[in-house]
Scaffold this motif. Structure first.
Motif, PDB file in Angstrom:
ATOM      1  N   ARG A   1       0.821  -1.213   0.000  1.00 30.62           N
ATOM      2  CA  ARG A   1       0.000   0.000   0.000  1.00 30.62           C
ATOM      3  C   ARG A   1       0.860   1.269   0.000  1.00 30.62           C
ATOM      4  NH1 ARG A   1      -4.126  -0.627   4.474  1.00 30.62           N
ATOM      5  NH2 ARG A   1      -2.485   0.323   5.700  1.00 30.62           N
ATOM      6  N   ASP A   2       2.010   1.206   0.601  1.00 34.34           N
ATOM      7  CA  ASP A   2       2.897   2.371   0.566  1.00 34.34           C
ATOM      8  C   ASP A   2       4.357   1.917   0.533  1.00 34.34           C
ATOM      9  OD1 ASP A   2       3.773   1.976   3.288  1.00 34.34           O
ATOM     10  OD2 ASP A   2       1.826   2.722   3.900  1.00 34.34           O
ATOM     11  N   THR A   3       5.235   2.881   0.331  1.00 32.42           N
ATOM     12  CA  THR A   3       6.648   2.555   0.098  1.00 32.42           C
ATOM     13  C   THR A   3       7.281   1.886   1.305  1.00 32.42           C
ATOM     14  OG1 THR A   3       6.650   4.558  -1.206  1.00 32.42           O
ATOM     15  CG2 THR A   3       8.771   3.558  -0.821  1.00 32.42           C
ATOM     16  N   LEU A   4       6.923   2.348   2.493  1.00 32.18           N
ATOM     17  CA  LEU A   4       7.528   1.776   3.694  1.00 32.18           C
ATOM     18  C   LEU A   4       7.163   0.296   3.842  1.00 32.18           C
ATOM     19  CD1 LEU A   4       9.199   2.451   6.294  1.00 32.18           C
ATOM     20  CD2 LEU A   4       7.006   2.420   7.443  1.00 32.18           C
ATOM     21  N   ARG A   5       5.878  -0.011   3.604  1.00 32.70           N
ATOM     22  CA  ARG A   5       5.461  -1.416   3.681  1.00 32.70           C
ATOM     23  C   ARG A   5       6.217  -2.249   2.649  1.00 32.70           C
ATOM     24  NH1 ARG A   5       0.184  -2.462   6.110  1.00 32.70           N
ATOM     25  NH2 ARG A   5      -0.365  -0.572   7.208  1.00 32.70           N
ATOM     26  N   ALA A   6       6.379  -1.680   1.456  1.00 35.91           N
ATOM     27  CA  ALA A   6       7.116  -2.399   0.408  1.00 35.91           C
ATOM     28  C   ALA A   6       8.546  -2.659   0.865  1.00 35.91           C
ATOM     29  CB  ALA A   6       7.111  -1.575  -0.871  1.00 35.91           C
ATOM     30  N   LEU A   7       9.141  -1.636   1.470  1.00 41.59           N
ATOM     31  CA  LEU A   7      10.525  -1.750   1.923  1.00 41.59           C
ATOM     32  C   LEU A   7      10.656  -2.812   3.012  1.00 41.59           C
ATOM     33  CD1 LEU A   7      12.748   1.263   1.920  1.00 41.59           C
ATOM     34  CD2 LEU A   7      13.069  -0.269   3.801  1.00 41.59           C
ATOM     35  N   LEU A   8       9.715  -2.784   3.954  1.00 44.99           N
ATOM     36  CA  LEU A   8       9.746  -3.767   5.040  1.00 44.99           C
ATOM     37  C   LEU A   8       9.540  -5.181   4.514  1.00 44.99           C
ATOM     38  CD1 LEU A   8       7.727  -1.988   7.875  1.00 44.99           C
ATOM     39  CD2 LEU A   8      10.135  -2.601   7.916  1.00 44.99           C
ATOM     40  N   THR A   9       8.569  -5.308   3.586  1.00 43.86           N
ATOM     41  CA  THR A   9       8.291  -6.637   3.019  1.00 43.86           C
ATOM     42  C   THR A   9       9.516  -7.155   2.280  1.00 43.86           C
ATOM     43  OG1 THR A   9       6.029  -5.881   2.710  1.00 43.86           O
ATOM     44  CG2 THR A   9       6.627  -7.925   1.621  1.00 43.86           C
ATOM     45  N   ALA A  10      10.127  -6.252   1.465  1.00 50.37           N
ATOM     46  CA  ALA A  10      11.310  -6.669   0.709  1.00 50.37           C
ATOM     47  C   ALA A  10      12.434  -7.077   1.663  1.00 50.37           C
ATOM     48  CB  ALA A  10      11.771  -5.521  -0.188  1.00 50.37           C
ATOM     49  N   PHE A  11      12.576  -6.306   2.731  1.00 49.10           N
ATOM     50  CA  PHE A  11      13.615  -6.617   3.721  1.00 49.10           C
ATOM     51  C   PHE A  11      13.339  -7.987   4.352  1.00 49.10           C
ATOM     52  CE2 PHE A  11      15.448  -6.305   8.031  1.00 49.10           C
ATOM     53  CZ  PHE A  11      16.757  -6.033   7.687  1.00 49.10           C
ATOM     54  N   ALA A  12      12.060  -8.227   4.674  1.00 48.19           N
ATOM     55  CA  ALA A  12      11.695  -9.515   5.290  1.00 48.19           C
ATOM     56  C   ALA A  12      11.948 -10.668   4.320  1.00 48.19           C
ATOM     57  CB  ALA A  12      10.232  -9.490   5.716  1.00 48.19           C
ATOM     58  N   ILE A  13      11.625 -10.462   3.032  1.00 43.80           N
ATOM     59  CA  ILE A  13      11.865 -11.529   2.040  1.00 43.80           C
ATOM     60  C   ILE A  13      13.371 -11.803   1.934  1.00 43.80           C
ATOM     61  CG2 ILE A  13      11.688 -12.163  -0.415  1.00 43.80           C
ATOM     62  CD1 ILE A  13       9.129 -10.490  -0.576  1.00 43.80           C
ATOM     63  N   CYS A  14      14.146 -10.706   1.839  1.00 38.46           N
ATOM     64  CA  CYS A  14      15.612 -10.872   1.735  1.00 38.46           C
ATOM     65  C   CYS A  14      16.151 -11.602   2.966  1.00 38.46           C
ATOM     66  CB  CYS A  14      16.297  -9.522   1.605  1.00 38.46           C
ATOM     67  SG  CYS A  14      15.951  -8.709   0.064  1.00 38.46           S
ATOM     68  N   ALA A  15      15.677 -11.171   4.153  1.00 37.35           N
ATOM     69  CA  ALA A  15      16.146 -11.815   5.387  1.00 37.35           C
ATOM     70  C   ALA A  15      15.750 -13.291   5.390  1.00 37.35           C
ATOM     71  CB  ALA A  15      15.561 -11.098   6.599  1.00 37.35           C
ATOM     72  N   GLY A  16      14.535 -13.573   4.925  1.00 39.94           N
ATOM     73  CA  GLY A  16      14.067 -14.966   4.856  1.00 39.94           C
ATOM     74  C   GLY A  16      14.943 -15.787   3.934  1.00 39.94           C
ATOM     75  N   ILE A  17      15.295 -15.189   2.783  1.00 37.99           N
ATOM     76  CA  ILE A  17      16.134 -15.916   1.820  1.00 37.99           C
ATOM     77  C   ILE A  17      17.522 -16.157   2.411  1.00 37.99           C
ATOM     78  CG2 ILE A  17      17.311 -15.688  -0.414  1.00 37.99           C
ATOM     79  CD1 ILE A  17      14.710 -14.300  -1.392  1.00 37.99           C
ATOM     80  N   VAL A  18      18.093 -15.115   3.045  1.00 39.60           N
ATOM     81  CA  VAL A  18      19.425 -15.273   3.680  1.00 39.60           C
ATOM     82  C   VAL A  18      19.352 -16.391   4.721  1.00 39.60           C
ATOM     83  CG1 VAL A  18      21.098 -14.158   5.215  1.00 39.60           C
ATOM     84  CG2 VAL A  18      20.225 -12.931   3.248  1.00 39.60           C
ATOM     85  N   PHE A  19      18.252 -16.375   5.488  1.00 38.79           N
ATOM     86  CA  PHE A  19      18.072 -17.384   6.529  1.00 38.79           C
ATOM     87  C   PHE A  19      18.060 -18.782   5.910  1.00 38.79           C
ATOM     88  CE2 PHE A  19      15.232 -19.926   9.240  1.00 38.79           C
ATOM     89  CZ  PHE A  19      15.927 -19.849  10.423  1.00 38.79           C
ATOM     90  N   MET A  20      17.287 -18.934   4.833  1.00 32.94           N
ATOM     91  CA  MET A  20      17.166 -20.259   4.231  1.00 32.94           C
ATOM     92  C   MET A  20      18.458 -20.689   3.549  1.00 32.94           C
ATOM     93  SD  MET A  20      13.308 -20.610   2.897  1.00 32.94           S
ATOM     94  CE  MET A  20      12.548 -19.028   2.907  1.00 32.94           C
ATOM     95  N   VAL A  21      19.131 -19.706   2.916  1.00 34.67           N
ATOM     96  CA  VAL A  21      20.413 -20.035   2.268  1.00 34.67           C
ATOM     97  C   VAL A  21      21.432 -20.479   3.327  1.00 34.67           C
ATOM     98  CG1 VAL A  21      22.401 -19.011   1.070  1.00 34.67           C
ATOM     99  CG2 VAL A  21      20.096 -18.597   0.228  1.00 34.67           C
ATOM    100  N   ALA A  22      21.465 -19.736   4.460  1.00 35.38           N
ATOM    101  CA  ALA A  22      22.395 -20.092   5.529  1.00 35.38           C
ATOM    102  C   ALA A  22      22.063 -21.464   6.105  1.00 35.38           C
ATOM    103  CB  ALA A  22      22.365 -19.029   6.618  1.00 35.38           C
ATOM    104  N   LEU A  23      20.767 -21.707   6.228  1.00 37.42           N
ATOM    105  CA  LEU A  23      20.327 -23.005   6.752  1.00 37.42           C
ATOM    106  C   LEU A  23      20.720 -24.118   5.782  1.00 37.42           C
ATOM    107  CD1 LEU A  23      18.726 -23.379   9.393  1.00 37.42           C
ATOM    108  CD2 LEU A  23      16.708 -23.804   7.987  1.00 37.42           C
ATOM    109  N   GLY A  24      20.481 -23.828   4.476  1.00 39.92           N
ATOM    110  CA  GLY A  24      20.857 -24.793   3.432  1.00 39.92           C
ATOM    111  C   GLY A  24      22.356 -25.035   3.451  1.00 39.92           C
ATOM    112  N   GLY A  25      23.109 -23.931   3.626  1.00 37.27           N
ATOM    113  CA  GLY A  25      24.570 -24.032   3.695  1.00 37.27           C
ATOM    114  C   GLY A  25      25.001 -24.903   4.861  1.00 37.27           C
ATOM    115  N   GLY A  26      24.327 -24.734   5.996  1.00 38.70           N
ATOM    116  CA  GLY A  26      24.625 -25.522   7.186  1.00 38.70           C
ATOM    117  C   GLY A  26      24.367 -27.000   6.939  1.00 38.70           C
ATOM    118  N   LEU A  27      23.224 -27.261   6.286  1.00 38.00           N
ATOM    119  CA  LEU A  27      22.875 -28.653   5.974  1.00 38.00           C
ATOM    120  C   LEU A  27      23.898 -29.250   5.017  1.00 38.00           C
ATOM    121  CD1 LEU A  27      18.998 -28.385   5.472  1.00 38.00           C
ATOM    122  CD2 LEU A  27      20.189 -29.608   7.289  1.00 38.00           C
ATOM    123  N   PHE A  28      24.285 -28.427   4.044  1.00 36.40           N
ATOM    124  CA  PHE A  28      25.263 -28.863   3.038  1.00 36.40           C
ATOM    125  C   PHE A  28      26.587 -29.225   3.716  1.00 36.40           C
ATOM    126  CE2 PHE A  28      28.654 -27.798   0.000  1.00 36.40           C
ATOM    127  CZ  PHE A  28      28.290 -28.607  -1.064  1.00 36.40           C
TER     128      PHE A  28
END
Lengths: 296, 494
Positions: B385-412
Motif C-alpha cells: 500500500r505504501d513505500t515503507l510497507r514495500a521496503l519492510l516486506t522486501a527486507f523480510a523476504i531478503c532476510a528470509g532468503i538469507v536465513f534459508m540459504v544459511a540453513l541450506g549451507g549448514g545442511l550442506f
C-alpha cells in the motif's frame, strides 16, 4: 465497427472479493451517444463495475465489452477511446496544472488545446499553480479537463461532482457535459455513476439502478418518468382505501392521499374518481424519487 | 483497552513483530546470525519509532486524530510511551540474543530513534522521509565534529593523539549526542502540539524542483522527441525515485566527510569513516529503488487512473522496470564502485579489504545480489500500500532468503556432499560438478526471477489485492523446492 455497436455491453458480470459478491450477474447495455446513469447505494457495486470496464479488475465471470472490444484483450484500443474520472482524484504533487495536462496529453493522439484554455478560464485554474496546492474540488476540475480535452468517445465518471461547489457542479454538468455531447451528437457517450441524481436529471437518457451487485431497474429516463407517477387526491372526508397492483407507496395526510405508482396510474385515477375526490393531480417522479422508491 | 491505545499499538505492531521475529530467526543462523540480529534491531528501532506518527500520515488519519476532543499532550505521551516500550523490548531481545556487548550500541540507536524520529516524521509527513532525514544527521554532526577535533588536534607525521581523539569521542557520545537528542525531542513535542494539517497529501521531503528538472531533462534527451509519452513516463518514474536521490545525496555528503576525516586522521582502519556508510548505503539503496517504483504511486493515489491512460499496462510496467534497473545500476552499483575506486586510489582500502580485482569483485559478488534485491523490492512494491510497507516486506523476504540459504549451507556442510564432490572432482568429473552447480543454482534463481517479475506484473496490472500471501509463498518457496528437487535428482543420477 457498425454504429449499432453499444458503447458498453455488460453481460452477467460477476465479481467476488473473497466470499463477498461485489457484483453478481449484472447485465446492461449502453448505446453510443447516450448519457447513461448508473445509480446505487454505497457498496452496491458501482465502482467495481467501472473498474471491470477499465480492466483494473478482472471479472470473476461474465463479459464486459467497450465498443465491442474486450478491455483485457484490446486494452490500448479501448483506452484510446475513453477517459475516466475517478472518485478519488489524485495527481503527481510535483507537477503544475499545465504540466499535468501536458503529461496527460502526451498519451493522446488528439488533444483540444482550445477546450483546455476555455475550461481553465472557466474553472479559474492557474496553469502555473502546483497540483499539490489545489483544493479537492480544483483537483476534480483538473481531472475533468484532462478527461474532456482528448475528446474521447466514452467518458466514464465515477462520482464526478464530489467536492465541487454548487455553482461549478451545475456548470460542469449542464454546460460542459452537455456541450461535450452536443459537439458530436450520437457519438459521444457518458457513463456516470453518481449519488447526486437530481443534478444529472436533464441529461440522463437511460439509467440502471444497481442493488446488491445486480441491476434492480433499467429504464429510459423518459419512459421512467412516464411510468412512475405521483398521484395526489383530496377528498371531502377520509381518503378511501385503494388496492391496485402497481402502487409502490401510499400515504394518507388528513384528507389527502398521495400515491406513488408504477405504471398503473390510469387504473388508480379511475379508482380514485369512483370515490368522488375534490381534486386529483398527477406528476412525473424525478429520477431521484424513482431511485428512492425502487430501493425501498 | 482504550481503543486509542489499541489503535496506536496496531500502528507499530507489524514493525515490532517483524523485527523481533527476524532477530530471533537470525540468531539461529550460524556465524553471521548475531551480526544480522543487531542490524535488524537497528533497522527495527528506526522504523518502529517512525511508524507511530508515520502510520497516521499513511492512513490519512492525522487530521481526524488531532480533531478529537483530547489534549494533544496526552496523545503525545501515550504514543511515546508505547514507542519506549517497543524499543525497550527490542533492546531486551538483543541482550537475550547477543548478551551485553551490543547493549550500549543498540541502546544509543534506540534512544536516538526515540528522540529524533517523531520530529523528522512530523517534518517529512511520512515514515520513510522521517527515517531518511533522521539517520544521517547524527552522522553528519559526528563527522563535522570529528573534522573540528582533527583540526584542533592538528595531527602531524601521520599520528593522532589517541587520548585527545578519545576525548572527542566521549564528548560526542556523552554531551553532543544527548544534547542533540534532547533538543530534537523537544522540537518534536512542540511540533506535534502545534501541528498544522495543511490539507496536502503526503508532501514528504523532496529534492528542489530545479535538480529534478535537470535530471529529467538529461533522461528525456536520451529518448527521441516523437516518443513523448515515453519521455513523460520516464520523467514521472524518475520523480518517483526522489527517495533514492535524497539518499544518494546524503550518502555522498557522508562519504565525502568520512573521506576527509579518514584522510586527516591518517587512520589505518577506515571502517568507521568509509566502509560502514558504504555498506549501509549498498544495503539500503536497492531496497529503496525497488520499493519506490510502484508503491509510491499508491502513496500518491495516482495508480488507478494512470492505468486507464491509453498506453498498455505492460508498457507502463516495462518502463518502470527499466527505470528501476537503470537507477539500481547507477545508484546501487556504479556509485559504490566509484567510492571504492576512490578509497583504493587514496589508500584507504588496502588489499586486505578487497583482495580480488575490483571489476571482477563487483561483477560477480556485488552486482548480482544488488540487482536481485532490487527485483525483490520491485515485487514487494507491486502489492504494497505504501513505500515503507514495500521496503519492510522486501527486507523480510531478503532476510528470509538469507536465513534459508544459511540453513541450506549448514545442511550442506553437515552432509557428506562436500566430501563426495571433492572425490568426484578428483576423479575427473570437475566439469560435471561445475555444470551441476550452475544448474543447481541457476535454475532456481531463474525460476525465482521469473516468478518475481511475472507476479509483480500481475499485481501491477490489477487493483485486486487478494491472494497476496499465497503468491508470496509461491514466489519464495518454489525456487527453494526446485533447488532441493534438483539436489535430490543430482544424488539419484550419481
Amino acid at each position: 465497427m457498425s454504429t449499432e455497436t453499444p458503447a458498453i455491453e455488460i453481460h452477467q458480470l460477476a465479481r467476488k472479493y473473497g466470499n463477498t459478491d461485489a457484483v453478481n450477474g449484472l447485465t446492461l447495455s449502453v448505446r453510443a451517444g447516450q448519457c447513461y446513469g448508473f445509480f446505487g447505494r454505497n457498496g452496491a457495486g458501482k465502482t467495481t463495475t467501472i473498474r471491470c470496464l477499465l480492466n483494473l479488475l478482472k471479472p470473476t465471470s461474465g463479459s464486459v465489452r467497450v465498443f465491442g472490444l474486450d478491455p483485457a484483450r484490446d486494452e490500448v484500443a479501448v483506452k484510446r477511446r475513453l477517459a475516466y474520472v475517478p472518485d478519488q482524484v489524485a495527481f503527481y504533487p510535483w507537477m503544475t496544472v499545465a504540466q499535468t495536462l501536458e503529461y496527460l496529453a502526451s498519451f493522446r493522439d488528439r488533444w483540444n488545446q482550445q477546450t483546455q484554455r476555455e475550461l481553465l478560464d472557466r474553472f479559474r485554474l492557474d496553469p502555473a499553480k502546483k497540483v499539490d496546492g489545489l483544493s479537492k474540488g480544483q483537483k476534480t476540475q483538473l481531472a475533468l479537463i484532462g478527461a474532456i480535452c482528448p475528446e474521447p468517445d466514452l467518458l466514464i465518471l465515477d462520482e464526478p461532482t464530489s467536492g465541487l461547489d454548487p455553482i461549478v457542479r451545475r456548470e460542469f454538468i449542464q454546460t460542459i457535459i452537455g456541450a461535450y455531447q452536443e459537439t458530436a451528437p450520437g457519438r459521444r457517450t457518458v457513463f456516470v455513476s453518481t449519488h447526486l441524481i437530481s443534478e444529472f436529471e436533464g441529461l440522463i437518457d437511460q439509467f440502471t439502478i444497481i442493488e446488491n451487485g445486480r441491476a434492480a431497474l433499467t429504464l429510459e429516463a423518459d419512459a421512467a418518468r412516464e411510468k412512475y407517477k405521483k398521484i395526489r387526491a383530496r377528498f371531502a372526508g377520509e381518503p378511501p382505501r385503494i388496492d391496485v397492483p402497481g402502487i409502490l407507496n401510499l400515504r394518507r395526510v388528513g384528507r389527502d392521499l398521495e400515491i406513488v405508482a408504477n405504471g398503473a396510474s390510469d387504473e388508480i385515477i379511475h379508482r380514485l374518481n369512483a370515490h368522488a375526490p375534490e381534486s386529483v393531480s398527477t406528476e412525473a417522479l424525478t429520477l431521484e424519487d424513482i431511485f428512492l422508491v425502487s430501493l425501498k | 483497552m482504550n481503543p486509542r491505545i489499541a489503535k496506536d499499538i496496531r500502528l507499530i505492531a507489524l514493525t515490532w513483530a517483524i523485527t523481533i521475529a527476524l532477530m530471533i530467526a537470525a540468531s539461529a543462523l550460524p556465524q553471521i546470525g548475531k551480526g544480522w540480529a543487531v542490524a535488524i534491531a537497528i533497522f527495527g528501532c528506526l522504523t518502529l519509532a517512525a511508524s507511530i506518527f508515520g502510520g497516521e500520515f499513511s492512513h490519512g488519519t492525522i487530521s481526524q486524530l488531532l480533531a478529537q476532543p483530547i489534549d494533544r499532550r496526552r496523545i503525545w505521551r501515550e504514543k511515546m510511551t508505547l514507542v519506549a516500550l517497543g524499543l525497550a523490548s527490542v533492546i531486551l531481545t538483543v541482550v537475550a540474543i547477543e548478551g551485553t556487548p551490543w547493549f550500549g550500541f543498540v541502546g544509543i540507536v534506540a534512544a536516538c530513534a526515540f528522540c529524533t524520529l517523531p520530529f523528522f516524521t512530523l517534518v517529512g509527513r511520512n515514515t520513510l522521509s522521517g527515517i531518511i532525514l533522521s539517520v544521517p544527521i547524527p552522522g553528519i554532526i559526528f563527522l563535522i565534529g570529528a573534522l573540528l577535533a582533527l583540526w584542533l588536534l592538528r595531527p602531524s607525521a601521520g599520528t593522532v593523539n589517541e587520548d585527545r581523539l578519545q576525548f572527542w569521542m566521549n564528548s560526542y557520545f556523552y554531551i553532543v549526542l544527548p544534547a542533540y537528542c534532547a533538543v530534537v525531542f523537544y522540537l518534536g513535542y512542540r511540533r506535534f502540539v502545534n501541528f498544522e494539517v495543511a490539507g496536502r497529501e503526503q508532501p514528504g521531503v523532496r529534492l528542489p524542483g530545479s535538480v529534478q528538472a535537470r535530471v529529467e531533462r538529461v533522461a528525456s534527451n536520451l529518448i527521441p522527441a516523437k516518443y513523448r509519452h515515453v519521455r513523460a513516463l520516464v520523467a514521472k518514474e524518475l520523480h518517483l525515485q526522489h527517495n533514492t536521490m535524497i539518499l544518494f545525496l546524503i550518502f555522498t555528503a557522508l562519504q565525502l566527510l568520512g573521506l576527509i576525516c579518514a584522510k586527516l586522521a591518517h587512520v589505518e582502519d577506515a571502517d568507521l569513516f568509509f566502509i560502514v556508510p558504504l555498506f549501509m548505503y549498498v544495503g539500503i539503496i536497492p531496497l529503496v529503488i525497488g520499493s519506490s517504483a510502484i508503491a509510491e504511486e499508491n502513496n500518491l493515489g495516482t495508480r488507478a487512473w494512470h492505468l486507464t491512460l491509453p498506453c498498455s499496462v505492460a508498457f507502463q510496467w516495462f518502463t518502470k522496470l527499466s527505470v528501476v534497473l537503470i537507477a539500481a545500476t547507477v545508484f546501487g552499483v556504479a556509485a559504490p564502485l566509484f567510492w571504492v575506486v576512490i578509497g583504493r586510489s587514496i589508500g584507504l582500502l588496502g588489499s586486505d579489504s578487497f583482495s580480488p580485482p575490483l571489476a571482477l569483485f563487483f561483477c560477480l559478488v556485488f552486482c548480482p545480489p544488488a540487482l536481485l534485491v532490487t527485483f525483490i523490492a520491485f515485487y514487494a512494491s507491486s502489492f504494497s500500500r505504501d513505500t515503507l510497507r514495500a521496503l519492510l516486506t522486501a527486507f523480510a523476504i531478503c532476510a528470509g532468503i538469507v536465513f534459508m540459504v544459511a540453513l541450506g549451507g549448514g545442511l550442506f556442510e553437515s552432509s557428506s556432499l562436500p566430501q563426495r564432490i571433492s572425490q568426484y572432482s578428483a576423479a575427473g568429473g570437475a566439469i560435471r560438478v561445475l555444470t551441476t552447480g550452475w544448474v543447481l543454482v541457476g535454475l532456481p534463481l531463474s525460476c525465482f526471477l521469473f516468478l518475481l517479475l511475472r507476479s509483480s506484473f500481475k499485481h501491477f496490472a490489477s487493483l485486486d489485492r487478494r491472494r497476496i500471501w499465497p503468491n508470496l509463498l509461491t514466489v519464495v518457496l518454489s525456487p527453494i523446492l526446485l533447488f532441493f528437487l534438483l539436489l535430490t535428482l543430482a544424488f539419484l543420477i550419481r
